[in-house]
Enzyme design. Sequence first.
Site, PDB file in Angstrom:
ATOM      1  CG  ASP A  86      -1.629   1.256   1.473  1.00 37.84           C
ATOM      2  OD1 ASP A  86      -2.363   1.676   0.554  1.00 37.84           O
ATOM      3  OD2 ASP A  86      -1.463   1.867   2.546  1.00 37.84           O
ATOM      4  CG  ASP A  92      -1.423   8.015   0.828  1.00 36.94           C
ATOM      5  OD1 ASP A  92      -0.284   8.472   0.644  1.00 36.94           O
ATOM      6  OD2 ASP A  92      -2.414   8.367   0.168  1.00 36.94           O
TER       7      ASP A  92
END
Length: 219
Positions: free
Chosen positions: A8, A10
Amino acid sequence: MTRLAVFDCDGTLADGQANVCTAMALAFADAGLPTPDARQVRRIVGLSLPQAVAQLVPYSTPDLHEAVAEGYKQHFRAMRVDGRLREEPLFPGIGDALVALLDQGWRLGVATGKSDRGLRLLLDHHRIAHHFVTLQTADRHPSKPHPAMLHAAIAEVGGAPDKTVMIGDTGFDMAMARTAGARAIGVEWGYHPPHELTAAGADRLCADAALLPALLEMP
């Protein structure tokens, strides 16, 4: 068989929450809505924009969700153009962990709620784009926890779910991994607390990016 580690963005690779909170508050103001609680905004990072807005104002209509999402995009672009964006720093140890994983033979990817443009700008800014062989974003896929991003990443590199690890900081990442048949590692430096990552299906938790290379080698 190809071993694929998908990150991922953020909350996992970089800390982009300050910019997200500012742009969301401006979009809510445009729509005549009260300023959302920053803690709640941080919790929806990782979802596609319309779904994220729907979680913040579930009592509203899909049309309003879309309008606020579009307002968010416009404010975020304006912040970038006029220099108001705060730097989204990589979390400590991430750069070295990526290099170590490559040395161990892993191929690397990203699956994120960011746009293609936003992801590319961040990776280029930190000079780490060349580490990744597959980039999956909300521009081309349903929101997490739908497994489309992981399915596409695995197919793009000729991998397999049982040789794939999803590394993320939210329950959405963990649930996506479980649905796709991949392993799930939850990082503790992001936006969702460890107990939520475990409840959503994390196989292991990681408290320090420096530990990721060894953790991925564990069965």
